[in-house]
Design a protein around this motif. Structure first.
Motif, short mmCIF file in Angstrom:
data_model
loop_
_atom_site.label_atom_id
_atom_site.label_comp_id
_atom_site.label_asym_id
_atom_site.label_seq_id
_atom_site.Cartn_x
_atom_site.Cartn_y
_atom_site.Cartn_z
N GLY A 73 29.70 -48.99 9.35
CA GLY A 73 29.13 -48.88 8.52
C GLY A 73 29.79 -49.10 6.98
O GLY A 73 30.34 -47.95 6.43
N ARG B 270 19.67 -56.70 -4.95
CA ARG B 270 19.32 -56.50 -3.56
C ARG B 270 18.17 -56.88 -3.47
O ARG B 270 17.69 -57.68 -2.44
N ALA C 29 31.33 -43.01 2.29
CA ALA C 29 32.87 -42.78 1.69
C ALA C 29 32.94 -41.48 2.35
O ALA C 29 32.81 -40.83 3.01
N1 UDP Z 1 31.56 -48.12 2.69
C1 UDP Z 1 32.51 -47.80 3.64
N2 UDP Z 1 33.73 -48.93 2.96
C2 UDP Z 1 33.34 -50.21 1.92
C3 UDP Z 1 32.19 -50.31 1.26
C4 UDP Z 1 31.23 -49.57 1.10
O1 UDP Z 1 32.31 -47.48 3.59
O2 UDP Z 1 34.43 -50.81 1.23
C5 UDP Z 1 29.95 -47.83 3.23
C6 UDP Z 1 29.34 -47.09 2.12
O3 UDP Z 1 29.86 -46.16 1.90
C7 UDP Z 1 27.73 -47.27 2.36
C8 UDP Z 1 27.91 -48.49 3.30
O4 UDP Z 1 29.38 -48.39 3.30
O5 UDP Z 1 27.40 -45.86 3.59
C9 UDP Z 1 27.08 -49.41 2.68
O6 UDP Z 1 26.12 -49.22 3.28
P1 UDP Z 1 24.28 -49.88 2.46
O7 UDP Z 1 23.51 -49.31 2.04
O8 UDP Z 1 24.85 -51.34 1.66
O9 UDP Z 1 24.43 -50.57 3.38
P2 UDP Z 1 22.80 -50.84 4.62
O10 UDP Z 1 22.54 -49.58 5.10
O11 UDP Z 1 21.44 -51.20 3.27
O12 UDP Z 1 23.38 -52.09 5.17
#
Ligand code: UDP
Length: 262
Positions: A170, A233, A120
């Motif tokens: 990410g 999930r 974010a």
């Molecule tokens: N996110 C992003 N852009 C988007 C959608 C998600 O940057 O359009 C970011 C979100 O803010 C978060 C990350 O993607 O920081 C997703 O994290 P998640 O916990 O799903 O990932 P994991 O660590 O479980 O693979």
């Protein structure tokens, strides 16, 4: 880690529900990444966990992408367990949350510029600031992950302008893999998917206690932090993952028995 070690591509050690996983340690992964960061080609690494493997089961594009990476490593403890139950011992879990800071230290030692893309607004900037505080020589630029399709060109030119050698993406699965696939030709020497890494590095989320991490219960901690987003999930995904591995084991056993009979 000795700088005299040279690495060839990590071979696929296991296929967990069809997804290739390499047998690598954290130190070895860092060594390989540093080596790749000096080459003119783009190497892509993906940390796979039960969630990624569950998505890949129903997403042909993601499944195909996971075949094109330089290697995939076991980001989740469940992948290490699954591989073991299929007869392959992976040396250890390489959690992207551990790999991130260790790699930033190592990259700083080589003056290799790093880029954080995702999270974010404000999160990856805060993560970069904390990492620079921790590792004063680290050169890290960042951008948030809500740039939309039209924003990709601007992001790509910023990544280039920084002289980025190691890019962390990410954006969550499978958006991060799709974005990498779409822009692969324009990306720096090393690209890693990293999901919510910046949420952890920025301090926005606190990591699970070590005992939970080692016991494969990190998901429970994450579920407690973000129950609405992560309930499906983990509560649906974890049993689905176990079922897929049990199915694969049964298939392997049947195939083994057939071979013995033949
Ligand atoms: N996110 C992003 N852009 C988007 C959608 C998600 O940057 O359009 C970011 C979100 O803010 C978060 C990350 O993607 O920081 C997703 O994290 P998640 O916990 O799903 O990932 P994991 O660590 O479980 O693979």
């Amino acid at each position: 880690m000795s700088s005299a070690i040279t690495y060839s591509p990590a071979p696929v050690a296991a296929r967990v529900d069809g997804v290739p996983v390499a047998a690598v340690t954290l130190d070895e992964t860092i060594g390989r990444i540093l080596e790749m960061s000096t080459t003119p080609t783009t190497d892509v690494l993906v940390g796979v966990n039960a969630h990624v493997i569950n998505l890949a089961r129903h997403d042909a594009r993601l499944r195909a992408f996971l075949e094109t990476t330089t290697f995939n490593y076991a980001d989740g403890q469940s992948v290490v367990w699954a591989a073991r139950s299929l007869g392959v011992t992976l040396p250890e879990r390489v959690a992207t949350t551990d790999l991130g800071p260790a790699l930033i230290d190592a990259a700083a030692g080589m003056n290799a510029p790093v880029y954080f893309l995702g999270g974010a607004p404000g999160i990856s900037t805060a993560a970069a600031a904390r990492m620079r505080e921790r590792t004063p020589g680290a050169s890290i630029r960042s951008a948030h992950g809500y740039f939309g399709e039209a924003g990709s060109d601007e992001v790509l030119s910023d990544i280039r302008a920084h002289g980025t050698r190691i890019l962390f993406v990410g954006l969550g699965d499978p958006l991060q893999e799709n974005w990498i696939q779409q822009h692969r030709d324009a990306l720096p020497p090393v690209v890693l998917t990293c999901g919510g890494l910046f949420d952890w590095l920025s301090g926005a989320h606190r990591r699970a206690p070590k005992m939970m991490q080692q016991g494969g219960l990190e998901w429970l901690w994450r579920l407690a932090i973000e129950p609405r987003r992560l309930a499906r999930r983990y509560l649906v995904g974890n049993p689905a993952f176990v079922a897929a591995v049990v199915r694969q084991r049964a298939t392997l056993r049947t195939a083994g028995a057939r071979r013995q009979i033949a």
